[in-house]
Scaffold this motif. Structure first.
Motif, PDB file in Angstrom:
ATOM      1  N   ILE A   1      -2.960   4.102  11.156  1.00  0.00           N
ATOM      2  CA  ILE A   1      -1.827   4.599  11.284  1.00  0.00           C
ATOM      3  C   ILE A   1      -2.043   6.009  11.342  1.00  0.00           C
ATOM      4  CG2 ILE A   1       0.373   4.995  10.103  1.00  0.00           C
ATOM      5  CD1 ILE A   1      -0.049   2.341   8.578  1.00  0.00           C
ATOM      6  N   ASP A   2      -1.642   6.533  12.706  1.00  0.00           N
ATOM      7  CA  ASP A   2      -1.941   7.912  12.817  1.00  0.00           C
ATOM      8  C   ASP A   2      -0.621   8.876  12.544  1.00  0.00           C
ATOM      9  OD1 ASP A   2      -2.682  10.401  13.878  1.00  0.00           O
ATOM     10  OD2 ASP A   2      -2.973   9.814  15.827  1.00  0.00           O
ATOM     11  N   MET A   3      -0.391   9.262  11.371  1.00  0.00           N
ATOM     12  CA  MET A   3       0.345  10.084  10.893  1.00  0.00           C
ATOM     13  C   MET A   3       0.417  11.747  11.449  1.00  0.00           C
ATOM     14  SD  MET A   3       2.528   7.897   9.727  1.00  0.00           S
ATOM     15  CE  MET A   3       3.963   8.993   9.356  1.00  0.00           C
ATOM     16  N   ASN A   4      -0.747  11.765  12.123  1.00  0.00           N
ATOM     17  CA  ASN A   4      -1.090  13.150  12.749  1.00  0.00           C
ATOM     18  C   ASN A   4      -0.562  13.365  14.409  1.00  0.00           C
ATOM     19  OD1 ASN A   4      -2.037  14.552  10.661  1.00  0.00           O
ATOM     20  ND2 ASN A   4      -3.866  13.586  10.960  1.00  0.00           N
ATOM     21  N   SER A   5      -0.005  12.041  14.682  1.00  0.00           N
ATOM     22  CA  SER A   5       0.533  11.882  16.279  1.00  0.00           C
ATOM     23  C   SER A   5       1.712  12.618  15.997  1.00  0.00           C
ATOM     24  CB  SER A   5       0.529  10.416  16.618  1.00  0.00           C
ATOM     25  OG  SER A   5       1.675   9.918  15.822  1.00  0.00           O
ATOM     26  N   PRO A   6       2.424  13.095  17.347  1.00  0.00           N
ATOM     27  CA  PRO A   6       3.419  13.816  17.205  1.00  0.00           C
ATOM     28  C   PRO A   6       4.689  12.814  16.677  1.00  0.00           C
ATOM     29  CG  PRO A   6       2.612  13.988  19.409  1.00  0.00           C
ATOM     30  CD  PRO A   6       1.619  13.092  18.524  1.00  0.00           C
ATOM     31  N   GLU A   7       4.548  11.508  16.958  1.00  0.00           N
ATOM     32  CA  GLU A   7       5.521  10.682  16.458  1.00  0.00           C
ATOM     33  C   GLU A   7       5.403  10.667  14.935  1.00  0.00           C
ATOM     34  OE1 GLU A   7       3.106   9.603  18.894  1.00  0.00           O
ATOM     35  OE2 GLU A   7       4.630   9.641  20.473  1.00  0.00           O
ATOM     36  N   GLY A   8       3.972  10.557  14.434  1.00  0.00           N
ATOM     37  CA  GLY A   8       3.991  10.480  13.054  1.00  0.00           C
ATOM     38  C   GLY A   8       4.416  11.623  12.265  1.00  0.00           C
TER      39      GLY A   8
ATOM     40  N   ARG B   1       0.821  -1.144  -0.049  1.00  0.00           N
ATOM     41  CA  ARG B   1       0.051   0.010  -0.164  1.00  0.00           C
ATOM     42  C   ARG B   1       1.019   1.106   0.006  1.00  0.00           C
ATOM     43  NH1 ARG B   1      -4.387  -0.795   4.819  1.00  0.00           N
ATOM     44  NH2 ARG B   1      -2.090  -0.419   5.953  1.00  0.00           N
ATOM     45  N   VAL B   2       0.260   2.299  -0.336  1.00  0.00           N
ATOM     46  CA  VAL B   2       0.916   3.716  -0.532  1.00  0.00           C
ATOM     47  C   VAL B   2       0.437   4.677   0.708  1.00  0.00           C
ATOM     48  CG1 VAL B   2       1.793   5.600  -1.943  1.00  0.00           C
ATOM     49  CG2 VAL B   2       1.651   3.251  -2.756  1.00  0.00           C
ATOM     50  N   LEU B   3       1.020   5.181   1.586  1.00  0.00           N
ATOM     51  CA  LEU B   3       0.958   6.184   2.622  1.00  0.00           C
ATOM     52  C   LEU B   3       1.176   7.394   2.054  1.00  0.00           C
ATOM     53  CD1 LEU B   3      -0.424   6.639   5.173  1.00  0.00           C
ATOM     54  CD2 LEU B   3       1.617   6.386   6.359  1.00  0.00           C
ATOM     55  N   ARG B   4       0.251   8.397   1.768  1.00  0.00           N
ATOM     56  CA  ARG B   4       0.468   9.960   1.501  1.00  0.00           C
ATOM     57  C   ARG B   4       0.533  10.631   2.775  1.00  0.00           C
ATOM     58  NH1 ARG B   4       0.353  10.274  -3.984  1.00  0.00           N
ATOM     59  NH2 ARG B   4      -0.910   8.465  -4.929  1.00  0.00           N
ATOM     60  N   LEU B   5       1.530  11.294   2.819  1.00  0.00           N
ATOM     61  CA  LEU B   5       1.940  12.219   4.021  1.00  0.00           C
ATOM     62  C   LEU B   5       2.134  13.738   3.744  1.00  0.00           C
ATOM     63  CD1 LEU B   5       4.581  10.022   5.734  1.00  0.00           C
ATOM     64  CD2 LEU B   5       2.111  10.039   6.210  1.00  0.00           C
ATOM     65  N   GLY B   6       1.198  14.405   4.390  1.00  0.00           N
ATOM     66  CA  GLY B   6       1.828  15.963   4.159  1.00  0.00           C
ATOM     67  C   GLY B   6       1.307  16.469   2.924  1.00  0.00           C
ATOM     68  N   ILE B   7       1.423  17.887   2.874  1.00  0.00           N
ATOM     69  CA  ILE B   7       1.147  18.622   1.568  1.00  0.00           C
ATOM     70  C   ILE B   7       1.805  18.306   0.686  1.00  0.00           C
ATOM     71  CG2 ILE B   7       1.061  21.101   0.790  1.00  0.00           C
ATOM     72  CD1 ILE B   7       0.936  21.944   3.788  1.00  0.00           C
TER      73      ILE B   7
ATOM     74  N   ALA C   1       4.570  -0.119  11.913  1.00  0.00           N
ATOM     75  CA  ALA C   1       3.119  -0.074  11.156  1.00  0.00           C
ATOM     76  C   ALA C   1       3.225   0.295   9.843  1.00  0.00           C
ATOM     77  CB  ALA C   1       2.063   0.580  12.039  1.00  0.00           C
ATOM     78  N   ILE C   2       4.100   1.411   9.584  1.00  0.00           N
ATOM     79  CA  ILE C   2       4.264   1.934   8.218  1.00  0.00           C
ATOM     80  C   ILE C   2       5.212   0.815   7.447  1.00  0.00           C
ATOM     81  CG2 ILE C   2       5.470   3.839   6.947  1.00  0.00           C
ATOM     82  CD1 ILE C   2       5.226   5.442   9.556  1.00  0.00           C
TER      83      ILE C   2
ATOM     84  N   SER D   1       1.739  -4.603   4.304  1.00  0.00           N
ATOM     85  CA  SER D   1       0.583  -4.823   5.043  1.00  0.00           C
ATOM     86  C   SER D   1       0.361  -6.441   5.158  1.00  0.00           C
ATOM     87  CB  SER D   1      -0.616  -4.157   4.304  1.00  0.00           C
ATOM     88  OG  SER D   1      -1.867  -4.898   5.236  1.00  0.00           O
ATOM     89  N   MET D   2       0.414  -7.024   6.497  1.00  0.00           N
ATOM     90  CA  MET D   2       0.237  -8.472   6.709  1.00  0.00           C
ATOM     91  C   MET D   2      -1.252  -8.879   6.539  1.00  0.00           C
ATOM     92  SD  MET D   2       3.508  -9.087   7.040  1.00  0.00           S
ATOM     93  CE  MET D   2       3.614 -10.798   7.713  1.00  0.00           C
ATOM     94  N   GLY D   3      -1.961  -8.209   5.796  1.00  0.00           N
ATOM     95  CA  GLY D   3      -3.386  -8.500   5.644  1.00  0.00           C
ATOM     96  C   GLY D   3      -4.153  -7.856   6.747  1.00  0.00           C
ATOM     97  N   ASN D   4      -3.774  -6.928   7.510  1.00  0.00           N
ATOM     98  CA  ASN D   4      -4.395  -6.227   8.690  1.00  0.00           C
ATOM     99  C   ASN D   4      -4.920  -4.894   8.091  1.00  0.00           C
ATOM    100  OD1 ASN D   4      -5.647  -5.386  10.863  1.00  0.00           O
ATOM    101  ND2 ASN D   4      -3.646  -5.351  12.211  1.00  0.00           N
ATOM    102  N   SER D   5      -5.584  -4.860   7.022  1.00  0.00           N
ATOM    103  CA  SER D   5      -6.130  -3.710   6.327  1.00  0.00           C
ATOM    104  C   SER D   5      -6.935  -2.687   7.412  1.00  0.00           C
ATOM    105  CB  SER D   5      -6.841  -3.818   5.209  1.00  0.00           C
ATOM    106  OG  SER D   5      -7.935  -4.525   5.391  1.00  0.00           O
ATOM    107  N   GLY D   6      -7.378  -3.328   8.484  1.00  0.00           N
ATOM    108  CA  GLY D   6      -8.047  -2.493   9.269  1.00  0.00           C
ATOM    109  C   GLY D   6      -7.401  -1.657  10.397  1.00  0.00           C
TER     110      GLY D   6
END
Length: 133
Positions: free
Chosen positions: A27-34, A4-10, A91-92, A19-24
């Motif tokens: 992933i909180d990329m808005n968290s401080p760590e993200g 999968r592709v995760l798009r981040l930021g502007i 997770a990413i 993904s190990m099949g756990n599509s549910g």
């Protein structure tokens, strides 16, 4: 395993992760760590998420030094939020081990993959794309 592709930021930084099949899972990329991960990957051509006690991390950093790669090294065991950052990286990327190496905003894997990229000549190509030679 699906990719999968995760798009981040502007700038729509794209991170490919397995993904190990756990599509549910969320992933909180808005968290401080993200936000921290996103900022580092967007701001640096090469980012190594590492731990000071890890021999594989040392091998990756030693190769960077040997071939003159200017890498941003983040020592997770020296950060208060290091465990949370590592969990989010897992997770990413689909791998929770270190090192996790990003080049041009994409995770290329860990030490084994980084070493293989170098031996094949592909590492030099990836570094040239972002002007880090």
């Amino acid at each position: 395993m699906s990719e999968r592709v995760l798009r981040l930021g502007i700038t729509h930084l794209e991170l490919k992760f397995k993904s190990m099949g756990n599509s549910g899972s969320t992933i909180d990329m808005n968290s401080p760590e993200g936000q921290f991960i996103t900022s580092e990957i967007q701001s640096n051509c090469v980012v190594i998420f590492s731990k000071t006690s890890c021999s594989y991390c040392r091998a990756t950093k030693n190769l960077c030094q040997k071939i003159g790669v200017n890498a941003r090294v983040i020592e997770l065991d020296r950060r208060q939020d290091g465990s949370d950052v590592q969990n989010l990286l897992g997770a990413i990327t689909g791998a929770s081990t270190v090192p996790r190496v990003f080049i041009n905003g994409k995770c290329v894997g860990g030490n084994s993959e980084f070493q293989k990229l170098n031996k094949s000549g592909k590492l030099a190509e990836l570094l040239a794309e972002c002007g880090n030679t």
